[in-house]
Each structure stands twice: as structure tokens, then as C-alpha cells.
Design a protein around this motif. Structure first.
Motif, PDB file in Angstrom:
ATOM      1  N   CYS A   1       0.871  -1.175   0.000  1.00 57.97           N
ATOM      2  CA  CYS A   1       0.000   0.000   0.000  1.00 57.97           C
ATOM      3  C   CYS A   1       0.911   1.229   0.000  1.00 57.97           C
ATOM      4  N   GLN A   2       0.867   1.986  -1.084  1.00 64.13           N
ATOM      5  CA  GLN A   2       1.788   3.113  -1.261  1.00 64.13           C
ATOM      6  C   GLN A   2       1.071   4.448  -1.059  1.00 64.13           C
ATOM      7  N   GLY A   3       1.861   5.453  -0.760  1.00 65.22           N
ATOM      8  CA  GLY A   3       1.304   6.802  -0.628  1.00 65.22           C
ATOM      9  C   GLY A   3       1.322   7.295   0.801  1.00 65.22           C
ATOM     10  N   THR A   4       1.251   8.609   0.958  1.00 67.48           N
ATOM     11  CA  THR A   4       1.301   9.214   2.287  1.00 67.48           C
ATOM     12  C   THR A   4       0.057   8.935   3.106  1.00 67.48           C
ATOM     13  N   GLY A   5      -1.029   8.544   2.433  1.00 67.11           N
ATOM     14  CA  GLY A   5      -2.274   8.264   3.147  1.00 67.11           C
ATOM     15  C   GLY A   5      -2.410   6.833   3.604  1.00 67.11           C
ATOM     16  N   ALA A   6      -1.384   6.010   3.317  1.00 65.39           N
ATOM     17  CA  ALA A   6      -1.448   4.598   3.701  1.00 65.39           C
ATOM     18  C   ALA A   6      -1.445   4.473   5.230  1.00 65.39           C
ATOM     19  N   PRO A   7      -2.122   3.491   5.779  1.00 67.20           N
ATOM     20  CA  PRO A   7      -2.848   2.428   5.074  1.00 67.20           C
ATOM     21  C   PRO A   7      -4.305   2.752   4.764  1.00 67.20           C
ATOM     22  N   ALA A   8      -4.776   3.937   5.185  1.00 63.44           N
ATOM     23  CA  ALA A   8      -6.175   4.272   4.947  1.00 63.44           C
ATOM     24  C   ALA A   8      -6.468   4.466   3.469  1.00 63.44           C
ATOM     25  N   VAL A   9      -5.488   5.003   2.734  1.00 63.84           N
ATOM     26  CA  VAL A   9      -5.650   5.230   1.293  1.00 63.84           C
ATOM     27  C   VAL A   9      -4.370   4.780   0.604  1.00 63.84           C
ATOM     28  N   CYS A  10      -4.515   3.945  -0.417  1.00 68.04           N
ATOM     29  CA  CYS A  10      -3.365   3.458  -1.168  1.00 68.04           C
ATOM     30  C   CYS A  10      -3.372   4.122  -2.542  1.00 68.04           C
ATOM     31  N   THR A  11      -2.330   4.900  -2.844  1.00 62.93           N
ATOM     32  CA  THR A  11      -2.298   5.615  -4.122  1.00 62.93           C
ATOM     33  C   THR A  11      -2.043   4.692  -5.298  1.00 62.93           C
TER      34      THR A  11
END
Length: 368
Positions: free
Chosen positions: A113-123
């Protein structure tokens, strides 16, 4: 695939397992495939099969708990998944010239799961599905090296719960924790949603695997081998020098290798072994049915005898009842006669009874 791979005794065991499996209900449990053919003191290749999760969610983390007795484990790398491992301490031993003092405790595959919002949001979603859809199947391969001691923490000497004798097989249990998340996230990897599925139920004896609670654990049948000698490659020494075979439980019972450990030559031999096991099963079943039929016949005979006795008793009781009724009727008739015509009744019983004449005169004493 089995040619030259399993010895005859293992094939016989496998045949029995196949028969049991055919009688068991099908389900989508997490399993190891294959779960047989693992010899103590040797390498073994298997795969963790994850068939489903929770409808509407994605499996985003899988943790495999490695049982005591596994000395090393090499997990398969899967695209889109990251591997992490933990270890346990064991008594040091030398392997390929290197001293080893740890063994695998857990292996975890986590969906990337990538991105600064991980793990809530995966870019990287939706280009990357992030985990395993509940409608799909995924296998994680693992190559392991088996030791010679099972059902025991070799560092402390205490018994463990990850080994049992089940269906007459020496069995080690691989508990699995399956974490599911909302699609496109890893929000369930800490079980914050409470949807983690624990596949950790262990059975023994003849208990039903599918009924293990909370959910049945994956397992492997382990076979003893001559690779486990005293002392063996792990540096473990038993109380009796020269003993050969794996050691089981906290009591360190030495399990000798099966005498019939010659390799399977061809598929025809496999069929022969399975057919022999099947025939044995049906013969034993037939013997059981014959004994059951005999018991049923004995019950029928007992029923006939009891029925005859009951009929005789009933007939006797009926005769006694009829006779009693006749006697009661006679007594009632006599009583009624006595009450309605006492003189006639008395005369009938005592014909010389003079009281039946209206003119009868009492006879007094004679006068001389």
C-alpha cells in the motif's frame, strides 16, 4: 508427481487420508498443499493456499505461525506483497559451517500500500488491486527444513500446542491469521475492523478437523526418518546413544522410522497402494456391518422370545380376568337371590330347613 517421492508407508497413510477427505464436507479453509510427505531432518516444499476471505473485502495481510521443529523457512516472494519474518531462539547448532541459534516463528505477507495516506488510502489503487479479492485464490510457497524435535520448545524443554497425534498421524499445526481490508486500503491490517479470521483450531485423536474452533488450522503430517540420529545435525542428544528417529513431545519419545520406507517406483504402485488401502477400509467396514447385522438378528430373536412370553402372560391374564368376572357375576347373582327370596334361598341351600313352612310348629319337650 508422487513417483519416487514418497515411501510406501507414507503412500498408505496418504491413501487413508484421501478416503477420509472424500467422506468430509468440502469447504474453503486455508490449507497447506501438499500437507503430507514431510520427513524429519529433511527439506520440504509446500504452499499456503488462501481460497477466500470476507465477502466485499480484500485479504491484505496473511501471517503464518511456524510450528516448533521447523529449523528454517524460505517464503516465496509474490509481486505486490512484502514479506516480514520473526524468529524464536533455539539451542545453537552448526549448519554448513555456521552456528545457528534461531528458527522461524512467523512469516507475514502484506499487500503493498503506497502513498502518504497509507494504510487508509493506497495511491497505487486501482492500478494495483491491493491484496486478494474474496472471490479469488492465492498460494504462498514456503520451503522449510524440518528438525527432529516436535511438540517441544527445545530451548526451555516445555511442551507446545502446535503438534498432536491426529488420525494416527504425527501432525504439526501452522496457525494462520488472515486480515481483510476495505478495497483499495490496508485499514484492516491491525484488525481495527475486527474482521481478522483466525485459522488456529487444533485437533487430536479422531476429532473432526473441519469442526476445530475458532477455525481449523493448516497442518502437515510429519514422518520419522533415519536423518534423525543421536546426536543429530541440530546437536540434540537423546538419553540413549544410537537411537534413530524423530523425537515427539516434551517426553522426547523417539519415533522410529517406518520399516517400509522404500521409494514409490511408479504410478502403478501408487494405484496399487491406494487400492489396497481402499480394500482394507471396505473389508473393515464390511466386518463392522456383519457384526452389526448379527447384533440386529440377536435383537430380533430376543424380541420374538420376549413377544412370546408377553403373549403367554397376556393370555393368562385374560383367562384370569374372565374367570374373575364369572365368579364375581355368580357372587352378585347369589347375593341378589339371597336378598330377594331369603326363604327360597335357604330352602335351596338346606332342603330340610323347616322354617320354609308357614305352619311349622316348634317341637317342645315331651311330657312323660
Amino acid at each position: 508427481l508422487l513417483q519416487g517421492y514418497l515411501p510406501r508407508f507414507a503412500m498408505a497413510s496418504l491413501a487413508s487420508t484421501i478416503l477420509l477427505a472424500l467422506l468430509a464436507p468440502c469447504s474453503g479453509h486455508i490449507t497447506l498443499n501438499p500437507n503430507y510427505g514431510a520427513f524429519a531432518g529433511n527439506y520440504f516444499m509446500t504452499s499456503l493456499k488462501v481460497p477466500h476471505g470476507v465477502s466485499g473485502y480484500f485479504t491484505t495481510k496473511v501471517t503464518l505461525n511456524v510450528p516448533n521443529g521447523i529449523l528454517s523457512a524460505v517464503p516465496e516472494a509474490k509481486p505486490g506483497w512484502t514479506i516480514s519474518e520473526t524468529t524464536r531462539s533455539i539451542p545453537p547448532y552448526v549448519s554448513h559451517g555456521t552456528t545457528v541459534s534461531t528458527a522461524p516463528a512467523t512469516i507475514t505477507w502484506t499487500a503493498d500500500c503506497q502513498g502518504t495516506g497509507a494504510p487508509a488510502v493506497c495511491t497505487n489503487y486501482p492500478a494495483d488491486p491491493i491484496g486478494l479479492d474474496s472471490d479469488h485464490l492465492l498460494e504462498f510457497g514456503v520451503q522449510v527444513k524440518l528438525g527432529c524435535d516436535f511438540g517441544i520448545d527445545t530451548l526451555t524443554g516445555t511442551a507446545t500446542t502446535d503438534a498432536s497425534i491426529w488420525m494416527d498421524e504425527y501432525t504439526i499445526w501452522w496457525g494462520v491469521e488472515q486480515y481483510v481490508s476495505t478495497q483499495g486500503t490496508n485499514d484492516g491490517n491491525t484488525n481495527a475492523n475486527g474482521l481478522m479470521i483466525p485459522w488456529t483450531g487444533i485437533v487430536s485423536g479422531t476429532e473432526s478437523w473441519s469442526m476445530a474452533q475458532p477455525n481449523p488450522s493448516a497442518y502437515t503430517f510429519v514422518y520419522s526418518s533415519a536423518s534423525c540420529t543421536d546426536p543429530d545435525s541440530t546437536g540434540t542428544s537423546t538419553s540413549g546413544a544410537g537411537q534413530v528417529g524423530m523425537r515427539w513431545g516434551s517426553g522426547q519419545a523417539v519415533i522410529a522410522p517406518d520399516a517400509d520406507d522404500t521409494p514409490v517406483v511408479n504410478t502403478g504402485q501408487v494405484k496399487s497402494i491406494v487400492a489396497e488401502a481402499s480394500l482394507t477400509y471396505y473389508e473393515e467396514s464390511g466386518a463392522s456391518m456383519s457384526e452389526l447385522e448379527k447384533q440386529v438378528e440377536d435383537l430380533k430373536q430376543d424380541y420374538k422370545e420376549y413377544t412370546g412370553e408377553i403373549k403367554a402372560a397376556f393370555a393368562l391374564a385374560l383367562f384370569a380376568s374372565v374367570l374373575g368376572a364369572l365368579l364375581a357375576g355368580a357372587m352378585i347373582g347369589i347375593f341378589a337371590w339371597r336378598m330377594s327370596s331369603p326363604q327360597e334361598f335357604a330352602h335351596a341351600l338346606l332342603p330340610d330347613y323347616e322354617g320354609s313352612s308357614a305352619t311349622a310348629t316348634p317341637v317342645g319337650p315331651s311330657k312323660l
